[in-house]
Design a protein around this motif. Sequence first.
Motif, PDB file in Angstrom:
ATOM      1  N   TYR A  20      33.172  49.967  76.487  1.00  0.00           N
ATOM      2  CA  TYR A  20      34.034  48.968  75.372  1.00  0.00           C
ATOM      3  C   TYR A  20      35.091  47.435  75.713  1.00  0.00           C
ATOM      4  CZ  TYR A  20      33.129  52.814  72.209  1.00  0.00           C
ATOM      5  OH  TYR A  20      32.678  54.056  70.916  1.00  0.00           O
ATOM      6  N   LYS A  21      35.105  47.723  76.927  1.00  0.00           N
ATOM      7  CA  LYS A  21      36.582  46.692  77.619  1.00  0.00           C
ATOM      8  C   LYS A  21      35.254  45.717  77.976  1.00  0.00           C
ATOM      9  CE  LYS A  21      40.468  48.790  78.020  1.00  0.00           C
ATOM     10  NZ  LYS A  21      42.122  49.832  78.955  1.00  0.00           N
ATOM     11  N   LEU A  22      34.529  46.188  78.803  1.00  0.00           N
ATOM     12  CA  LEU A  22      33.492  45.568  79.165  1.00  0.00           C
ATOM     13  C   LEU A  22      32.754  44.583  78.593  1.00  0.00           C
ATOM     14  CD1 LEU A  22      33.154  48.066  82.897  1.00  0.00           C
ATOM     15  CD2 LEU A  22      34.300  45.625  82.775  1.00  0.00           C
ATOM     16  N   ASN A  23      32.163  45.382  77.423  1.00  0.00           N
ATOM     17  CA  ASN A  23      31.779  45.068  76.052  1.00  0.00           C
ATOM     18  C   ASN A  23      32.214  43.536  75.751  1.00  0.00           C
ATOM     19  OD1 ASN A  23      29.709  46.560  77.056  1.00  0.00           O
ATOM     20  ND2 ASN A  23      29.522  47.785  74.954  1.00  0.00           N
ATOM     21  N   SER A  24      33.329  43.810  75.491  1.00  0.00           N
ATOM     22  CA  SER A  24      34.259  42.854  75.228  1.00  0.00           C
ATOM     23  C   SER A  24      34.506  41.334  75.753  1.00  0.00           C
ATOM     24  CB  SER A  24      35.329  43.301  74.593  1.00  0.00           C
ATOM     25  OG  SER A  24      36.234  42.306  74.088  1.00  0.00           O
ATOM     26  N   LYS A  25      34.334  42.303  77.347  1.00  0.00           N
ATOM     27  CA  LYS A  25      34.831  40.619  78.420  1.00  0.00           C
ATOM     28  C   LYS A  25      33.543  40.164  78.380  1.00  0.00           C
ATOM     29  CE  LYS A  25      38.307  42.689  81.030  1.00  0.00           C
ATOM     30  NZ  LYS A  25      38.465  42.920  82.371  1.00  0.00           N
ATOM     31  N   LEU A  26      31.815  40.855  77.697  1.00  0.00           N
ATOM     32  CA  LEU A  26      30.464  40.393  78.315  1.00  0.00           C
ATOM     33  C   LEU A  26      30.127  39.288  77.380  1.00  0.00           C
ATOM     34  CD1 LEU A  26      27.878  40.285  80.027  1.00  0.00           C
ATOM     35  CD2 LEU A  26      26.968  42.458  78.653  1.00  0.00           C
ATOM     36  N   SER A  27      30.648  39.908  76.219  1.00  0.00           N
ATOM     37  CA  SER A  27      30.807  38.888  74.922  1.00  0.00           C
ATOM     38  C   SER A  27      31.867  37.773  74.530  1.00  0.00           C
ATOM     39  CB  SER A  27      31.337  39.775  73.621  1.00  0.00           C
ATOM     40  OG  SER A  27      31.495  39.013  72.486  1.00  0.00           O
ATOM     41  N   VAL A  28      32.617  37.671  76.062  1.00  0.00           N
ATOM     42  CA  VAL A  28      33.217  36.286  75.764  1.00  0.00           C
ATOM     43  C   VAL A  28      32.668  35.032  76.212  1.00  0.00           C
ATOM     44  CG1 VAL A  28      35.894  35.325  76.925  1.00  0.00           C
ATOM     45  CG2 VAL A  28      36.047  37.644  75.660  1.00  0.00           C
ATOM     46  N   HIS A  29      32.378  35.877  77.834  1.00  0.00           N
ATOM     47  CA  HIS A  29      32.004  34.802  78.473  1.00  0.00           C
ATOM     48  C   HIS A  29      30.297  34.812  78.130  1.00  0.00           C
ATOM     49  CE1 HIS A  29      35.008  35.921  81.361  1.00  0.00           C
ATOM     50  NE2 HIS A  29      34.351  37.188  81.950  1.00  0.00           N
ATOM     51  N   GLN A  30      30.005  35.059  77.539  1.00  0.00           N
ATOM     52  CA  GLN A  30      28.355  34.862  76.963  1.00  0.00           C
ATOM     53  C   GLN A  30      28.845  33.512  75.523  1.00  0.00           C
ATOM     54  OE1 GLN A  30      27.058  38.718  75.365  1.00  0.00           O
ATOM     55  NE2 GLN A  30      25.264  38.604  77.420  1.00  0.00           N
ATOM     56  N   GLU A  31      29.426  33.645  75.349  1.00  0.00           N
ATOM     57  CA  GLU A  31      30.691  33.114  74.062  1.00  0.00           C
ATOM     58  C   GLU A  31      30.543  31.370  74.435  1.00  0.00           C
ATOM     59  OE1 GLU A  31      33.487  32.682  70.611  1.00  0.00           O
ATOM     60  OE2 GLU A  31      33.442  33.789  71.715  1.00  0.00           O
ATOM     61  N   ARG A  32      31.401  31.945  76.222  1.00  0.00           N
ATOM     62  CA  ARG A  32      31.471  30.509  76.245  1.00  0.00           C
ATOM     63  C   ARG A  32      30.952  29.519  77.109  1.00  0.00           C
ATOM     64  NH1 ARG A  32      37.322  33.071  80.076  1.00  0.00           N
ATOM     65  NH2 ARG A  32      38.598  32.918  77.879  1.00  0.00           N
ATOM     66  N   LEU A  33      29.207  30.397  77.528  1.00  0.00           N
ATOM     67  CA  LEU A  33      28.634  29.659  78.293  1.00  0.00           C
ATOM     68  C   LEU A  33      27.727  29.406  77.149  1.00  0.00           C
ATOM     69  CD1 LEU A  33      27.395  32.538  81.221  1.00  0.00           C
ATOM     70  CD2 LEU A  33      28.315  30.363  81.479  1.00  0.00           C
ATOM     71  N   SER A  34      27.609  29.801  76.247  1.00  0.00           N
ATOM     72  CA  SER A  34      26.601  29.226  74.974  1.00  0.00           C
ATOM     73  C   SER A  34      27.714  28.227  73.821  1.00  0.00           C
ATOM     74  CB  SER A  34      26.030  30.486  73.757  1.00  0.00           C
ATOM     75  OG  SER A  34      27.457  30.792  73.246  1.00  0.00           O
ATOM     76  N   THR A  35      28.522  27.739  74.323  1.00  0.00           N
ATOM     77  CA  THR A  35      29.250  27.510  73.679  1.00  0.00           C
ATOM     78  C   THR A  35      29.792  25.767  74.919  1.00  0.00           C
ATOM     79  OG1 THR A  35      31.701  28.296  73.662  1.00  0.00           O
ATOM     80  CG2 THR A  35      30.076  28.200  71.676  1.00  0.00           C
ATOM     81  N   GLY A  36      30.361  25.803  75.877  1.00  0.00           N
ATOM     82  CA  GLY A  36      30.783  25.770  76.399  1.00  0.00           C
ATOM     83  C   GLY A  36      31.929  25.304  76.448  1.00  0.00           C
ATOM     84  N   LYS A  37      32.949  25.919  75.662  1.00  0.00           N
ATOM     85  CA  LYS A  37      34.512  26.417  75.615  1.00  0.00           C
ATOM     86  C   LYS A  37      34.577  27.343  75.505  1.00  0.00           C
ATOM     87  CE  LYS A  37      33.966  22.505  71.696  1.00  0.00           C
ATOM     88  NZ  LYS A  37      34.960  22.588  69.927  1.00  0.00           N
ATOM     89  N   ARG A  38      36.106  27.118  76.700  1.00  0.00           N
ATOM     90  CA  ARG A  38      36.830  28.714  76.998  1.00  0.00           C
ATOM     91  C   ARG A  38      37.746  28.914  75.639  1.00  0.00           C
ATOM     92  NH1 ARG A  38      42.358  28.938  79.157  1.00  0.00           N
ATOM     93  NH2 ARG A  38      42.469  26.819  77.917  1.00  0.00           N
ATOM     94  N   VAL A  39      38.252  27.736  74.766  1.00  0.00           N
ATOM     95  CA  VAL A  39      38.781  28.518  73.751  1.00  0.00           C
ATOM     96  C   VAL A  39      37.977  28.583  72.442  1.00  0.00           C
ATOM     97  CG1 VAL A  39      41.501  27.980  72.658  1.00  0.00           C
ATOM     98  CG2 VAL A  39      40.964  27.849  75.354  1.00  0.00           C
ATOM     99  N   ASN A  40      37.330  28.996  71.664  1.00  0.00           N
ATOM    100  CA  ASN A  40      36.900  29.395  70.883  1.00  0.00           C
ATOM    101  C   ASN A  40      37.190  29.325  69.991  1.00  0.00           C
ATOM    102  OD1 ASN A  40      33.894  28.841  72.178  1.00  0.00           O
ATOM    103  ND2 ASN A  40      34.520  29.690  73.505  1.00  0.00           N
ATOM    104  N   SER A  41      38.092  29.583  69.685  1.00  0.00           N
ATOM    105  CA  SER A  41      39.528  30.175  68.711  1.00  0.00           C
ATOM    106  C   SER A  41      40.627  30.118  69.080  1.00  0.00           C
ATOM    107  CB  SER A  41      38.647  30.842  67.815  1.00  0.00           C
ATOM    108  OG  SER A  41      38.642  31.905  68.773  1.00  0.00           O
ATOM    109  N   ALA A  42      41.555  30.204  68.013  1.00  0.00           N
ATOM    110  CA  ALA A  42      43.137  30.388  68.076  1.00  0.00           C
ATOM    111  C   ALA A  42      43.254  31.330  69.720  1.00  0.00           C
ATOM    112  CB  ALA A  42      44.550  30.310  66.695  1.00  0.00           C
TER     113      ALA A  42
END
Length: 286
Positions: A20-42
């Motif tokens: 579960y934790k790895l899936n959550s981290k995977l989602s974070v890195h995919q979001e950063r790569l898709s948006t180009g931003k390290r910080v996408n929300s507060a």
Amino acid sequence: MDLFKIGSNIASMQALNSLYKLNSKLSVHQERLSTGKRVNSAQDDTAAFSVAKNVETTKQGHERALQNIKNAQSILNVIEAGQHKQLELLQEMKNKLSPLIPSTETFDVGTPGVSGLTNPDQNQSILDSISLLRQEIVDIANQMTFNGKSIASGSGATSTFRVGSGTASSDTFAVTSTVISSTSSISIASVSVAASMTDITTLQTLIDATLNRITNTGSAIERLKHKEDMIRSQIETNEAVRSNYEDADFAKEQMELMKVQILQQTATAALAQANSAPQSVLSLFR
């Protein structure tokens, strides 16, 4: 861990939690790569999110100020062009009037007060031409508008521009522009058979005043260029700060993504093994 107790499969639960934790981290890195931003929300980084948004708001204010400066430059360019044209026409009027001024040596002594180089009909034609130039100077003043608003007048029209992102006095820039706007400002006393030397003096005074107005307008345009350079520098600086807080490092994010993907595969394999481990209890009943 006791393999012969099947009421709870602790190993399976641990492997599942890790997955579960790895899936959550995977989602974070995919979001950063898709948006180009390290910080996408507060929730990603509260402090960085706050700083980045404040800096971005400031940058947007500077960008608006930069657009205002460009508009101000356009308006002043229109004013300067009009003043240059009025200067050109004043000089032409002076040049046309000069031959009518009586010279010390007259070729036609029968025509009092005329140089002798031109006859009365020609003199009248020149004066008529000068009268038309007077009207053209006024027409130029009337045509000096921007977005339907008069930007120069005989008494001076003041245009105020916001050239900063704040409310300080330095964030506004006011320019008062003056032009010749009425024929009464160009007093011509010459008549068909005689020209007044006073008219030459009058025109020269208007030429000097117009030159001074052009100089003032040019100085204002130069100041706006300096302000534009400063605003561009501020935009660049703010963008660098925002990027430092908010933008993702693609090399790092791709590396982390690959690592998490590998761990995800091993965690899935570990979960499968942990689920199959209690089946060894069945060997006791053979």
